[in-house]
Structure formats: structure tokens, C-alpha cells
Design a protein around this motif. Structure first.
Motif, PDB file in Angstrom:
ATOM      1  N   ILE A 134       0.904  -1.205  -0.108  1.00 15.26           N
ATOM      2  CA  ILE A 134      -0.066   0.072  -0.182  1.00 15.26           C
ATOM      3  C   ILE A 134       1.003   1.191  -0.080  1.00 15.26           C
ATOM      4  O   ILE A 134       0.627   2.283  -0.907  1.00 15.26           O
ATOM      5  CB  ILE A 134      -0.839   0.126   1.261  1.00 15.26           C
ATOM      6  N   ARG A 141      -9.552  -2.954  -5.163  1.00 19.86           N
ATOM      7  CA  ARG A 141     -10.134  -4.164  -4.467  1.00 19.86           C
ATOM      8  C   ARG A 141      -8.861  -5.062  -4.336  1.00 19.86           C
ATOM      9  O   ARG A 141      -8.002  -4.960  -5.304  1.00 19.86           O
ATOM     10  CB  ARG A 141     -11.169  -4.760  -5.236  1.00 19.86           C
ATOM     11  N   ILE A 142      -8.711  -5.637  -3.114  1.00 21.99           N
ATOM     12  CA  ILE A 142      -7.591  -6.528  -2.941  1.00 21.99           C
ATOM     13  C   ILE A 142      -8.154  -7.789  -3.236  1.00 21.99           C
ATOM     14  O   ILE A 142      -8.947  -8.271  -2.768  1.00 21.99           O
ATOM     15  CB  ILE A 142      -7.174  -6.028  -1.506  1.00 21.99           C
ATOM     16  N   LEU A 180      -5.793  -8.894   6.584  1.00 26.96           N
ATOM     17  CA  LEU A 180      -6.715  -8.063   6.164  1.00 26.96           C
ATOM     18  C   LEU A 180      -7.517  -7.760   7.265  1.00 26.96           C
ATOM     19  O   LEU A 180      -7.943  -6.353   7.364  1.00 26.96           O
ATOM     20  CB  LEU A 180      -7.487  -8.473   4.897  1.00 26.96           C
ATOM     21  N   GLU A 195      -7.803  -3.670   8.634  1.00 24.60           N
ATOM     22  CA  GLU A 195      -9.033  -3.142   8.665  1.00 24.60           C
ATOM     23  C   GLU A 195      -9.057  -2.305   9.952  1.00 24.60           C
ATOM     24  O   GLU A 195      -9.544  -1.251  10.040  1.00 24.60           O
ATOM     25  CB  GLU A 195     -10.154  -4.091   8.400  1.00 24.60           C
ATOM     26  N   VAL A 206      -7.602  -0.532   5.501  1.00 23.54           N
ATOM     27  CA  VAL A 206      -8.335  -1.321   4.323  1.00 23.54           C
ATOM     28  C   VAL A 206      -9.714  -1.026   4.872  1.00 23.54           C
ATOM     29  O   VAL A 206      -9.897  -0.795   5.945  1.00 23.54           O
ATOM     30  CB  VAL A 206      -8.015  -2.647   3.877  1.00 23.54           C
ATOM     31  N   ARG A 207     -10.789  -1.342   4.011  1.00 18.93           N
ATOM     32  CA  ARG A 207     -12.078  -1.476   4.384  1.00 18.93           C
ATOM     33  C   ARG A 207     -12.730  -2.588   3.695  1.00 18.93           C
ATOM     34  O   ARG A 207     -12.407  -2.792   2.623  1.00 18.93           O
ATOM     35  CB  ARG A 207     -13.026   0.024   4.032  1.00 18.93           C
ATOM     36  N   SER A 208     -13.695  -3.082   4.401  1.00 26.44           N
ATOM     37  CA  SER A 208     -14.447  -4.321   3.941  1.00 26.44           C
ATOM     38  C   SER A 208     -15.727  -3.924   3.560  1.00 26.44           C
ATOM     39  O   SER A 208     -16.650  -3.273   4.274  1.00 26.44           O
ATOM     40  CB  SER A 208     -14.796  -5.505   4.985  1.00 26.44           C
ATOM     41  N   VAL A 226     -12.594  -6.703   0.001  1.00 25.39           N
ATOM     42  CA  VAL A 226     -11.743  -5.594   0.740  1.00 25.39           C
ATOM     43  C   VAL A 226     -11.009  -4.722  -0.345  1.00 25.39           C
ATOM     44  O   VAL A 226     -10.490  -5.243  -1.198  1.00 25.39           O
ATOM     45  CB  VAL A 226     -10.917  -6.261   1.437  1.00 25.39           C
ATOM     46  N   PHE A 227     -11.173  -3.341   0.124  1.00 24.24           N
ATOM     47  CA  PHE A 227     -10.669  -2.152  -0.529  1.00 24.24           C
ATOM     48  C   PHE A 227      -9.454  -1.616  -0.027  1.00 24.24           C
ATOM     49  O   PHE A 227      -9.569  -1.397   1.531  1.00 24.24           O
ATOM     50  CB  PHE A 227     -11.575  -1.346  -1.115  1.00 24.24           C
ATOM     51  N   VAL A 228      -8.438  -0.823  -0.440  1.00 23.79           N
ATOM     52  CA  VAL A 228      -7.748   0.219   0.300  1.00 23.79           C
ATOM     53  C   VAL A 228      -8.351   1.131   0.676  1.00 23.79           C
ATOM     54  O   VAL A 228      -9.194   1.710  -0.371  1.00 23.79           O
ATOM     55  CB  VAL A 228      -6.603   0.474  -0.699  1.00 23.79           C
ATOM     56  N   ARG A 229      -8.466   1.538   1.673  1.00 25.43           N
ATOM     57  CA  ARG A 229      -9.168   2.724   2.264  1.00 25.43           C
ATOM     58  C   ARG A 229      -8.656   4.134   1.791  1.00 25.43           C
ATOM     59  O   ARG A 229      -7.521   4.275   1.930  1.00 25.43           O
ATOM     60  CB  ARG A 229      -9.235   2.724   3.651  1.00 25.43           C
TER      61      ARG A 229
END
Length: 246
Positions: free
Chosen positions: A39, A49-50, A70, A74, A79-81, A87-90
Motif C-alpha cells: 500500500i 479491490r484487494i 486484512l 481493517e 483497508v475497508r471491507s 476488501v478495498f484500500v481505504r
């Protein structure tokens, strides 16, 4: 003659060795560190998206350690789910970053005051060694190397205080600022300026004056916030320019 197993006393399942237990518990942490670095280096971009399978293949593990890593990221805010999406990089807003900096400035002042009272000669030498490495990165214009050393420098400061709860809280906050801090160094005023501030911090701590050290470290955090805003303004202006050009 072969020995028959007794159904009333089945053979005991082999217990994992100490090494296996250590590996099982440390692997998610190692994977977490690697994903953090991806990241930071921009290999995983904001809002991307991871893919768990891709990461598992890259690290040579099952998806379990990746999933655990992950979840930890979070909790750290990196990251956010999203349900049914992944799961995505926030992406952290400027307003959120400002809130984090409000707390960070107060913590940095506390760190400076405590270190001025308790730092050892050996710890001061360790900080000066890091400053020398950051000077070398500055001369070589290696911003990513400098950024890694910058994180190590601030980690050392908080570690030298000797307060585990403070260190945990500080790291949790600053991890959310990883990308903003890198952009601030690249586009917000240069890392040579940042390292001049680090030298002032070490000098203030070495003075053994708690008020001075606390003030200088808090000012350094405030200057870091200003670099973040400058970088964000630069990015916004570039985006507006690109829109007008289309």
C-alpha cells in the motif's frame, strides 16, 4: 505381527511443535507487514479491490493468513471491507486526517516531554544514526527510503518513552496517515525540510528541557499536517487542470 489399534484408545494426534506454533501465529503478521508495504509503495492503490487469491499466490500461503492480515489492516484503518464486494484500500479524507493530526500533535508533545526527562545516551546515539541515514536518502533524493526511515525514527521516539499503551495508540493513528505522509514529503515541501525538523527534535530532546522538547515535537507534527494540506491542494489543482484540458 502388526499391532491393532484399540478403538477405545485411539492413537493420539501429533501435537504441533513449538516452531509450527510460532510460524502459524507469526505468518499473518508477516503478511500484514508485506501488504502494508504494498500500500505504501503504491502497488495497491487507494480504492483498489484487494484480491486474496493473488496475494496468497504472491506470498506462497493459503488464503487464511491473508484474510487474517486484512482483518488486522481493517482495524488499523488501512483497508475497508464491503459486504459481498470484498476488501478495498481505504481512502482517508482530509477531514479525517486532520482529526488524526489533532490527536497526534498532543501525543507528540507528550513524547517529547517524556524523552527529555528520561532518554539515555545510547538512545540519543541511535536517533542520530537514523538522522545520518535520512541525510543520505535526502542527498540521493530517495523519497521512499526516506519515508521508511522517517517511520522508523518516529517509532524509535515512541518506543524510547517506554509506555506500551502510548506506543500502541500512536502507531494505530499514524498507520492511517501512511499515504498522506508520503505525499506530503513528495509534494508538500520536500523531505530535506522534514529532516531539518528531525534534527531540531533530537537537539531539543538532548537539551533535557521538557517544555522545549514537547513544543518542538508538536510543531513538527503541525508542520507535517501543513505539508499534507499543501500536497492535497497540489493534487486538487492538477485534477482541475486535467478536467479543463479535456
Amino acid at each position: 505381527m502388526a499391532t491393532r489399534s484399540n478403538p477405545r484408545h485411539p492413537a493420539k494426534k501429533a501435537q504441533p511443535s513449538t516452531l509450527q506454533l510460532v510460524q502459524a501465529h507469526s505468518l499473518p503478521a508477516l503478511v500484514q507487514t508485506e501488504i502494508e508495504q504494498m500500500i505504501l509503495r503504491g502497488e495497491l492503490r487507494v480504492a483498489q479491490r484487494i484480491n486474496e487469491s493473488d496475494l496468497a499466490g504472491r506470498f506462497g500461503t493459503s488464503r487464511g493468513p491473508v484474510r487474517e492480515a486484512l482483518r488486522a489492516l481493517e482495524e488499523c484503518g488501512l483497508v475497508r471491507s464491503e459486504k459481498n464486494r470484498g476488501v478495498f484500500v481505504r481512502e482517508i479524507s482530509i477531514a479525517e486526517a486532520d482529526e488524526i493530526y489533532d490527536v497526534r500533535e498532543a501525543l507528540d508533545e507528550l513524547v517529547g516531554r517524556r524523552l527529555a526527562q528520561n532518554i539515555t545516551a545510547q538512545q540519543l546515539e541511535a536517533l542520530k544514526a537514523l538522522l545520518a541515514e535520512m541525510d543520505a536518502a535526502t542527498t540521493g533524493k530517495d523519497v521512499k527510503r526516506y519515508h521508511a526511515l522517517n517511520l522508523e525514527f518516529h517509532d524509535a521516539l515512541v518506543d524510547f518513552v517506554g509506555n506500551a499503551r502510548l506506543a500502541e495508540t500512536y502507531r494505530r493513528l499514524t498507520k492511517e496517515l501512511l499515504l498522506f505522509r508520503l505525499r506530503g514529503l513528495q509534494d508538500g515541501g520536500g523531505f530535506a525540510v522534514s529532516n531539518a525538523e528531525h534534527k531540531a527534535v533530537v537537539k531539543a530532546i538532548a537539551s533535557r528541557d521538557p517544555d522545549r522538547a514537547g513544543r518542538v515535537l508538536r510543531e513538527h507534527a503541525a508542520d507535517s499536517r501543513a505539508r499534507m494540506h499543501k500536497a492535497a491542494d497540489t493534487a486538487a489543482a492538477a485534477s482541475d487542470s486535467n478536467m479543463l484540458a479535456k
